[in-house]
Design a protein around this motif. Structure first.
Motif, PDB file in Angstrom:
ATOM      1  N   LEU A   1       0.829  -1.205   0.000  1.00  0.00           N
ATOM      2  CA  LEU A   1       0.000   0.000   0.000  1.00  0.00           C
ATOM      3  C   LEU A   1       0.865   1.258   0.000  1.00  0.00           C
ATOM      4  CD1 LEU A   1      -2.674  -1.150   2.591  1.00  0.00           C
ATOM      5  CD2 LEU A   1      -3.064  -0.782   0.149  1.00  0.00           C
ATOM      6  N   ALA A   2       1.980   1.217   0.729  1.00  0.00           N
ATOM      7  CA  ALA A   2       2.891   2.365   0.757  1.00  0.00           C
ATOM      8  C   ALA A   2       3.520   2.575  -0.615  1.00  0.00           C
ATOM      9  CB  ALA A   2       3.969   2.156   1.815  1.00  0.00           C
ATOM     10  N   ALA A   3       3.850   1.473  -1.298  1.00  0.00           N
ATOM     11  CA  ALA A   3       4.442   1.563  -2.642  1.00  0.00           C
ATOM     12  C   ALA A   3       3.473   2.177  -3.636  1.00  0.00           C
ATOM     13  CB  ALA A   3       4.879   0.181  -3.114  1.00  0.00           C
ATOM     14  N   GLN A   4       2.178   2.033  -3.377  1.00  0.00           N
ATOM     15  CA  GLN A   4       1.149   2.612  -4.235  1.00  0.00           C
ATOM     16  C   GLN A   4       0.761   4.023  -3.787  1.00  0.00           C
ATOM     17  OE1 GLN A   4      -2.222  -0.172  -4.832  1.00  0.00           O
ATOM     18  NE2 GLN A   4      -0.842  -1.791  -4.174  1.00  0.00           N
ATOM     19  N   ASN A   5       1.492   4.552  -2.805  1.00  0.00           N
ATOM     20  CA  ASN A   5       1.239   5.890  -2.268  1.00  0.00           C
ATOM     21  C   ASN A   5      -0.142   6.029  -1.639  1.00  0.00           C
ATOM     22  OD1 ASN A   5       3.732   7.219  -2.924  1.00  0.00           O
ATOM     23  ND2 ASN A   5       3.098   7.227  -5.067  1.00  0.00           N
ATOM     24  N   LEU A   6      -0.713   4.917  -1.176  1.00  0.00           N
ATOM     25  CA  LEU A   6      -2.042   4.957  -0.579  1.00  0.00           C
ATOM     26  C   LEU A   6      -1.987   5.194   0.930  1.00  0.00           C
ATOM     27  CD1 LEU A   6      -3.825   2.070  -2.516  1.00  0.00           C
ATOM     28  CD2 LEU A   6      -4.287   4.523  -2.697  1.00  0.00           C
ATOM     29  N   ILE A   7      -0.875   4.845   1.556  1.00  0.00           N
ATOM     30  CA  ILE A   7      -0.740   5.079   2.989  1.00  0.00           C
ATOM     31  C   ILE A   7       0.619   5.699   3.280  1.00  0.00           C
ATOM     32  CG2 ILE A   7      -2.270   3.146   3.592  1.00  0.00           C
ATOM     33  CD1 ILE A   7       0.300   1.616   4.468  1.00  0.00           C
ATOM     34  N   ARG A   8       0.717   6.305   4.453  1.00  0.00           N
ATOM     35  CA  ARG A   8       1.989   6.833   4.952  1.00  0.00           C
ATOM     36  C   ARG A   8       2.170   6.305   6.365  1.00  0.00           C
ATOM     37  NH1 ARG A   8       0.724  10.866   8.528  1.00  0.00           N
ATOM     38  NH2 ARG A   8      -1.390  11.723   8.329  1.00  0.00           N
ATOM     39  N   THR A   9       3.398   6.154   6.779  1.00  0.00           N
ATOM     40  CA  THR A   9       3.662   5.655   8.124  1.00  0.00           C
ATOM     41  C   THR A   9       4.281   6.757   8.972  1.00  0.00           C
ATOM     42  OG1 THR A   9       5.813   4.805   7.395  1.00  0.00           O
ATOM     43  CG2 THR A   9       3.942   3.270   7.374  1.00  0.00           C
ATOM     44  N   GLN A  10       4.007   6.697  10.251  1.00  0.00           N
ATOM     45  CA  GLN A  10       4.491   7.716  11.181  1.00  0.00           C
ATOM     46  C   GLN A  10       4.971   7.019  12.444  1.00  0.00           C
ATOM     47  OE1 GLN A  10       1.953  11.226  11.595  1.00  0.00           O
ATOM     48  NE2 GLN A  10       2.170  11.071  13.818  1.00  0.00           N
ATOM     49  N   ARG A  11       6.143   7.402  12.934  1.00  0.00           N
ATOM     50  CA  ARG A  11       6.710   6.786  14.127  1.00  0.00           C
ATOM     51  C   ARG A  11       6.252   7.529  15.384  1.00  0.00           C
ATOM     52  NH1 ARG A  11      10.816   3.228  13.121  1.00  0.00           N
ATOM     53  NH2 ARG A  11      11.637   3.154  10.996  1.00  0.00           N
ATOM     54  N   GLY A  12       6.497   6.926  16.521  1.00  0.00           N
ATOM     55  CA  GLY A  12       6.209   7.577  17.782  1.00  0.00           C
ATOM     56  C   GLY A  12       4.924   7.097  18.425  1.00  0.00           C
ATOM     57  N   ALA A  13       4.621   7.711  19.574  1.00  0.00           N
ATOM     58  CA  ALA A  13       3.437   7.305  20.346  1.00  0.00           C
ATOM     59  C   ALA A  13       2.150   7.501  19.565  1.00  0.00           C
ATOM     60  CB  ALA A  13       3.386   8.097  21.654  1.00  0.00           C
ATOM     61  N   THR A  14       2.122   8.509  18.716  1.00  0.00           N
ATOM     62  CA  THR A  14       0.921   8.770  17.918  1.00  0.00           C
ATOM     63  C   THR A  14       1.084   8.244  16.497  1.00  0.00           C
ATOM     64  OG1 THR A  14       1.752  10.967  17.318  1.00  0.00           O
ATOM     65  CG2 THR A  14       0.331  10.811  19.260  1.00  0.00           C
ATOM     66  N   GLY A  15       2.062   7.353  16.314  1.00  0.00           N
ATOM     67  CA  GLY A  15       2.360   6.855  14.974  1.00  0.00           C
ATOM     68  C   GLY A  15       1.446   5.742  14.527  1.00  0.00           C
ATOM     69  N   GLY A  16       1.827   5.161  13.392  1.00  0.00           N
ATOM     70  CA  GLY A  16       1.050   4.104  12.780  1.00  0.00           C
ATOM     71  C   GLY A  16       0.963   4.312  11.283  1.00  0.00           C
ATOM     72  N   ALA A  17       0.026   3.658  10.650  1.00  0.00           N
ATOM     73  CA  ALA A  17      -0.204   3.810   9.208  1.00  0.00           C
ATOM     74  C   ALA A  17      -1.464   4.639   9.005  1.00  0.00           C
ATOM     75  CB  ALA A  17      -0.343   2.446   8.550  1.00  0.00           C
ATOM     76  N   PHE A  18      -1.383   5.620   8.106  1.00  0.00           N
ATOM     77  CA  PHE A  18      -2.488   6.533   7.865  1.00  0.00           C
ATOM     78  C   PHE A  18      -2.805   6.589   6.369  1.00  0.00           C
ATOM     79  CE2 PHE A  18      -0.383   7.809  11.704  1.00  0.00           C
ATOM     80  CZ  PHE A  18      -1.395   8.191  12.563  1.00  0.00           C
ATOM     81  N   VAL A  19      -4.065   6.821   6.047  1.00  0.00           N
ATOM     82  CA  VAL A  19      -4.470   6.989   4.652  1.00  0.00           C
ATOM     83  C   VAL A  19      -3.830   8.272   4.135  1.00  0.00           C
ATOM     84  CG1 VAL A  19      -6.391   7.306   3.060  1.00  0.00           C
ATOM     85  CG2 VAL A  19      -6.640   5.776   5.035  1.00  0.00           C
TER      86      VAL A  19
END
Length: 244
Positions: free
Chosen positions: A58-76
């Motif tokens: 999904l990241a390779a298709q630019n559909l999601i972005r990832t974020q590090r840290g306590a509020t991180g995760g994968a986001f649309v």
């Protein structure tokens, strides 16, 4: 979101498609946070490495972005036309090379699309678009310019013409046509073409775009189409003669 564990399709691909479909169908919105890897693994009844592979797709298709840290995760992710250009150009290039699209077909498609942009570009182009076109014409006229640099300049000229239409959907669609097909055409015709003829036609196009005369721009593009097709025929004939 569901997958079919009995399907022969790769599980990570199925998960990626399921999430992708949810995004496209509006079930998930821009900046929405996806469930965690552990939650997705439980939901799809797969291992976390399988989920991780799906997220990479999904990241390779630019559909999601990832974020590090306590509020991180994968986001649309909000996909922009700029983000999509590179993938579109790569896909178009692969389609042309792997499916052996003939020169005439590629040329017909590319110029038909570009001629559709000419009236809009004549009406909407900005001074920057016109300045780019003029700068590339000047560059193309330099006697010491290499074939590779001339090809790059050729692409930049037509890119400015397309972008001058002021329509991001058209710009995206023609990214493949101009930046994938144009190098193919240049590769086939560069030994036979007359740079002065091309510079002259490019000048006619730029003059028409500056004057806002769509019909003149279309006529110059039609002449460039005919000239390119003629060069292609000559190049193919020469190849056939050498191989025979």
């Amino acid at each position: 979101m569901k997958i079919d564990p009995k399907s022969k399709a790769d599980l990570s691909a199925q998960i990626a498609k399921s999430i992708r479909d949810a995004i496209i169908e509006g079930q998930m919105n821009v900046d929405d946070r996806l469930p965690s890897e552990a939650e997705l693994a439980d939901q799809f009844d797969v291992s976390r490495p399988t989920v991780r592979e799906a997220l990479k797709r999904l990241a390779a298709q630019n559909l999601i972005r990832t974020q590090r840290g306590a509020t991180g995760g994968a986001f649309v992710r909000r996909l922009s036309y700029q983000d999509a250009y590179a993938n579109h150009i790569t896909t178009s290039t692969l389609l042309l090379s792997m499916n052996a699209v003939d020169f005439e077909t590629a040329c017909e498609a590319r110029y038909a699309l570009e001629r559709a942009c000419a009236p809009l570009s004549a009406e909407r182009r900005t001074p920057d678009h016109l300045a780019t076109m003029r700068a590339e014409i000047h560059r193309q006229a330099q006697p010491g310019l290499s074939d590779e640099s001339f090809c790059d300049s050729d692409v930049a000229f037509h890119r400015a013409l397309v972008d001058g239409a002021g329509n991001p959907v058209l710009s995206y669609q023609l990214a493949g046509a101009v930046e994938a097909m144009q190098p193919l055409m240049n590769m086939i015709t560069f030994t036979a073409r007359n740079r002065e003829v091309i510079v002259g036609l490019h000048t006619c196009i730029a003059d028409a775009i500056e004057a806002g005369t769509a019909q003149a721009a279309d006529q110059a593009l039609a002449e460039l189409t005919a000239y390119t097709l003629k060069l292609g025929d000559q190049a193919m004939a020469e190849r056939a003669a050498k191989s025979g």
